[in-house]
Enzyme design. Structure first.
Site, mmCIF file in Angstrom:
data_model
loop_
_atom_site.group_PDB
_atom_site.id
_atom_site.type_symbol
_atom_site.label_atom_id
_atom_site.label_comp_id
_atom_site.label_asym_id
_atom_site.label_seq_id
_atom_site.Cartn_x
_atom_site.Cartn_y
_atom_site.Cartn_z
ATOM 1 N N CYS A 2 23.291 -17.550 31.652
ATOM 2 C CA CYS A 2 24.280 -18.606 31.437
ATOM 3 C C CYS A 2 23.751 -19.617 30.409
ATOM 4 C CB CYS A 2 24.630 -19.406 32.688
ATOM 5 S SG CYS A 2 25.072 -18.385 34.078
ATOM 6 N N ARG A 27 23.872 -16.001 25.862
ATOM 7 C CA ARG A 27 23.253 -16.105 27.186
ATOM 8 C C ARG A 27 24.179 -15.611 28.302
ATOM 9 N NH1 ARG A 27 18.877 -19.135 27.211
ATOM 10 N NH2 ARG A 27 19.078 -19.411 29.442
ATOM 11 N N TRP A 75 27.125 -15.910 32.963
ATOM 12 C CA TRP A 75 26.784 -14.507 33.210
ATOM 13 C C TRP A 75 26.620 -14.423 34.718
ATOM 14 C CZ3 TRP A 75 22.696 -11.589 35.242
ATOM 15 C CH2 TRP A 75 22.700 -10.227 34.909
ATOM 16 N N ASN A 101 22.504 -23.099 35.392
ATOM 17 C CA ASN A 101 22.006 -21.803 34.934
ATOM 18 C C ASN A 101 20.861 -21.419 35.862
ATOM 19 O OD1 ASN A 101 19.839 -20.964 32.112
ATOM 20 N ND2 ASN A 101 20.809 -19.632 33.577
ATOM 21 N N GLY A 102 21.035 -20.352 36.631
ATOM 22 C CA GLY A 102 19.965 -19.937 37.540
ATOM 23 C C GLY A 102 20.538 -19.421 38.841
ATOM 24 N N GLU A 488 13.922 3.254 21.217
ATOM 25 C CA GLU A 488 14.624 2.069 20.730
ATOM 26 C C GLU A 488 15.970 2.459 20.090
ATOM 27 O OE1 GLU A 488 14.530 -0.948 21.179
ATOM 28 O OE2 GLU A 488 15.472 -1.910 19.477
ATOM 29 N N LYS A 492 19.579 1.097 21.355
ATOM 30 C CA LYS A 492 20.530 0.387 20.478
ATOM 31 C C LYS A 492 21.915 1.013 20.591
ATOM 32 C CE LYS A 492 18.947 -2.559 19.882
ATOM 33 N NZ LYS A 492 17.653 -2.986 20.212
ATOM 34 N N GLU A 495 23.559 0.315 24.168
ATOM 35 C CA GLU A 495 23.967 -1.036 24.546
ATOM 36 C C GLU A 495 25.163 -1.560 23.764
ATOM 37 O OE1 GLU A 495 20.890 -3.996 24.071
ATOM 38 O OE2 GLU A 495 20.132 -3.006 22.283
ATOM 39 N N HIS A 511 10.739 20.637 27.891
ATOM 40 C CA HIS A 511 10.495 20.538 29.335
ATOM 41 C C HIS A 511 11.737 20.080 30.083
ATOM 42 C CE1 HIS A 511 6.284 21.357 28.725
ATOM 43 N NE2 HIS A 511 6.279 20.465 27.738
ATOM 44 N N LYS A 610 21.737 -12.171 26.192
ATOM 45 C CA LYS A 610 20.571 -12.168 25.313
ATOM 46 C C LYS A 610 19.296 -12.527 26.058
ATOM 47 C CE LYS A 610 18.807 -11.980 21.170
ATOM 48 N NZ LYS A 610 18.593 -10.577 20.755
HETATM 49 C C1 F6R Z 1 17.840 -4.820 23.658
HETATM 50 C C2 F6R Z 1 17.463 -6.139 24.119
HETATM 51 C C3 F6R Z 1 16.818 -6.265 25.439
HETATM 52 C C4 F6R Z 1 15.640 -7.248 25.343
HETATM 53 C C5 F6R Z 1 15.042 -7.499 26.730
HETATM 54 C C6 F6R Z 1 13.834 -8.399 26.660
HETATM 55 O O1 F6R Z 1 18.416 -4.869 22.394
HETATM 56 O O2 F6R Z 1 17.685 -7.111 23.448
HETATM 57 O O3 F6R Z 1 16.408 -5.038 25.931
HETATM 58 O O4 F6R Z 1 14.682 -6.706 24.487
HETATM 59 O O5 F6R Z 1 16.012 -8.095 27.545
HETATM 60 O O6 F6R Z 1 14.149 -9.629 26.114
HETATM 61 P P1 F6R Z 1 13.043 -10.582 25.529
HETATM 62 O O7 F6R Z 1 12.425 -9.919 24.363
HETATM 63 O O8 F6R Z 1 13.774 -11.827 25.160
HETATM 64 O O9 F6R Z 1 12.048 -10.813 26.632
#
Ligand code: F6R
Length: 615
Positions: A2, A27, A75, A101-102, A488, A492, A495, A511, A610
């Site tokens: 949030c 957020r 969120w 937020n929390g 990775e 990408k 998500e 395997h 994020k």
């Molecule tokens: C994927 C992504 C997430 C973050 C993860 C860790 O694109 O953004 O998987 O990498 O939530 O976030 P941080 O790096 O902020 O600890």
């Protein structure tokens, strides 16, 4: 998670809060709301949906004048995303209003007690319980709002960044923090409150970041007083000067933040190594490492803790630390590490990697490691973030604000920082020859221009994306340094396009995953010249004989893979250890274009946020 925003001062609060919420949507974005004090009363409007939905609704619903207000973008944790569960929340009397937020973990017990005392609840949220607890304390004990907040917070278990105001005292906002971030922007006769500084960057460069278990009464005409929530002791406010500007957090002509951030990578990587990488002199300058050199050099091992994309950067670092610096490394999901009673000693160095610096699991892993005496080093992007403050030392990535939920430039700049650390330690240990050390530095210095070159394939990548946008599943394969890049690449795609994708070490395919391959399965293979090339070519043959569609990331000028693959995307040549910085670029662009073609919300994918500040 949030995002929270507040304003008190001489300007109209509404536009500041609305814009601030838009900037904080990274957020959380399942519902949003604003409460304004119009000089007589509180005007509150909230809705399920994004800040844009709120704007549409709110301007028809309430008057938007007033110099005091708070806003929230959510969120969901407790209670589904709907209008009622959205913040702000009133207390029963309607005098107090809160954004939060929390998570308040013991809210059920408090709610039961408050119900016994006649309180009623409209929402399913823990936040509505908290504001009524504050009201109950205020009434029962006859104390001011600040004191009531303090007493109430001493009764709750959980995490919070809150802002509360009382319509009967419209010259102050009470804020408090534990586990979730809270910044106070200090202007001329005005204050801004936010989860990070982006909502107020155009108004003031002066910010105070509350520490855990601190609270403040932000009152017009008064200096800010910060207190410890537990024992009421006063804390000296530490004013920080903000170093970023408005331009850096706006889209700058790109359709999406994600695309802007992909294109920012040459610049971001340069910013990451600026002043640290002195290729001509043969020096890596990193004071955070230099000042704690002995810890690193005498470490039994390095444990890397992180989540998501940052964890993938950690995996790349494992290869480089072991390969070049000959230091044993373990890479752990922070969420597993914190709960599995790991063996940690004071001879371990823990590196925590986090873009936001606020990830709850990573933060908890750091605290655990510290409690066992380990030295903890942070690699963060957000300056002044909780992880940056909690670690013993660290190095910032200097990537600039990353707004798109899918991490791009954070990944490549994390790898850049970790490579610099590995090279520095390798040199200190004598694990790398002088010529190899110089060669690595020179190659690293060339990476930004090679990323620029890789970005030039964007149009071609877009056409490849068009071919595979309707795939139901995708496989990503890589070996060695590029195995984490395969993970990775798959993340990408998942998500932002919601297409199921898996990353695998190429040789593991036989395997199990090979059973999935048929003419409908696109397989993205990283097949660069340096790095098990022949072996990967054999893996490609295996896919081809099962009719899988092969999209290969190859070194420019490649001949062999071109003969086998359905599509190839070229990247410039570099040394193997630095290749993830280039191979990752086409995979980011592919995911981006597929998601755009599928009409997905690239910057705010469903169910994600994020900054993951909850477990
Ligand atoms: C994927 C992504 C997430 C973050 C993860 C860790 O694109 O953004 O998987 O990498 O939530 O976030 P941080 O790096 O902020 O600890």
């Amino acid at each position: 998670m949030c995002g929270i925003v507040g304003y008190i001062g001489h300007r109209e609060a509404y536009p500041i809060i609305l814009k601030g919420l838009q900037r904080l949507e990274y957020r959380g974005y399942d519902s949003a709301g604003i409460a304004l004090y119009d000089g007589n009363n509180i005007k509150l409007s909230k809705t399920k949906g994004k800040v844009a939905d709120l704007k549409e609704r709110l301007e028809n619903e309430i008057t938007t004048t007033g110099n005091l207000g708070i806003g929230h973008t959510r969120w969901a944790t407790h209670g589904i995303p709907n209008d009622v569960n959205s913040h702000p929340h009133y207390s029963n009397s309607g005098d107090l209003v809160i954004i939060h937020n929390g998570i308040i973990e013991n809210y059920e017990a408090i709610k039961t007690e408050l119900i016994k005392r006649g309180y009623t609840f409209n929402s399913d949220t823990d936040t509505e319980v908290l504001i009524n607890l504050i009201e109950e304390v205020k009434k029962k004990q006859g104390v001011k709002l600040g004191k009531a907040v303090q007493i109430a917070l001493n009764e709750v278990v959980g995490a919070y960044a809150i802002a509360v105001f009382d319509k009967n005292k419209p010259n102050e906002i009470v804020v408090a923090k534990l586990g979730s971030p809270l910044a106070i922007g200090v202007g001329d006769e005005e204050f801004f409150i936010a989860s990070d500084a982006s909502p107020f960057i155009e108004f003031t460069k002066n910010a105070i970041y509350l520490e855990d278990e601190e609270m403040a009464v932000v009152r017009l005409g008064k200096k800010i007083k910060i207190r410890k929530i537990k024992d009421d002791s006063l804390v000296n406010p530490l004013m920080q000067e903000l170093k970023f500007n408005l331009e850096q957090i706006e889209k700058g002509g790109y359709e999406h933040f994600m695309l802007k951030e992909i294109y920012e990578q040459p610049h971001a990587i340069r910013d990451t190594y600026r002043g640290r990488l002195l290729a001509k002199e043969g020096i890596v300058r990193m004071s955070g490492v230099e000042n704690h050199k002995e810890k690193f050099l005498n470490a039994n091992r390095i444990i890397i803790v992180a989540c998501g994309t940052s964890w993938h950067a950690g995996l790349v670092a494992e290869y480089i630390f072991e390969d070049i610096a000959r230091i044993p490394v373990e890479v752990e999901y922070a969420s597993e590490f914190r709960y599995r009673n790991p063996v940690i000693t004071n001879k371990d160095v823990v590196i925590a990697i986090s873009q936001s610096g606020e990830t709850a699991d990573t933060l908890a892993a750091i605290k655990l490691a510290k409690s066992h005496g380990a030295f903890v080093f942070g690699v963060c992007n957000v300056v002044g973030s909780s992880i940056a403050r909690e670690t013993d030392a660290g190095a910032y990535t200097h990537a600039g604000p990353e707004i798109g939920v899918a991490s791009t430039k954070a990944f490549t700049t994390q790898i850049t920082v970790l490579t610099l650390i590995a090279l520095k330690l390798a040199k200190e240990k004598g694990a790398i020859s002088n010529s190899q050390f110089h060669y690595h530095l020179e190659e690293l210095e060339l990476i930004p221009e090679k990323v620029e070159k890789a970005l030039k394939s964007d149009e071609h990548i877009k056409s490849v994306a068009k071919t595979y946008k309707d795939a139901a599943n995708c496989l990503y394969l890589g070996r060695g340094y590029n195995f984490p890049v395969a993970l990775e690449g798959a993340l990408k795609l998942k998500e932002i396009s919601y297409i199921h994708a898996e990353g695998y070490p190429a040789a593991e395919m036989k395997h199990g995953p090979i059973a999935l391959i048929d003419e409908h399965m696109p397989v993205f293979v990283i097949a660069t010249k340096k790095g098990h090339y022949e072996k990967v070519v054999s893996n490609i043959q295996e896919i081809k004989s099962r009719k899988g569609k092969i999209i290969a990331i190859v070194t420019e000028g490649d001949v062999d893979v071109k003969k086998l693959a359905d599509h190839t995307i070229e990247i410039p040549e570099t040394i193997e250890s630095l290749s993830p910085l280039l191979t990752t670029i086409p995979l980011q662009l592919l995911s981006y274009h597929i998601a755009v073609m599928l009409n997905k919300n690239v910057d705010q994918p469903r169910n994600l946020a994020k900054s993951v500040t909850v477990e």
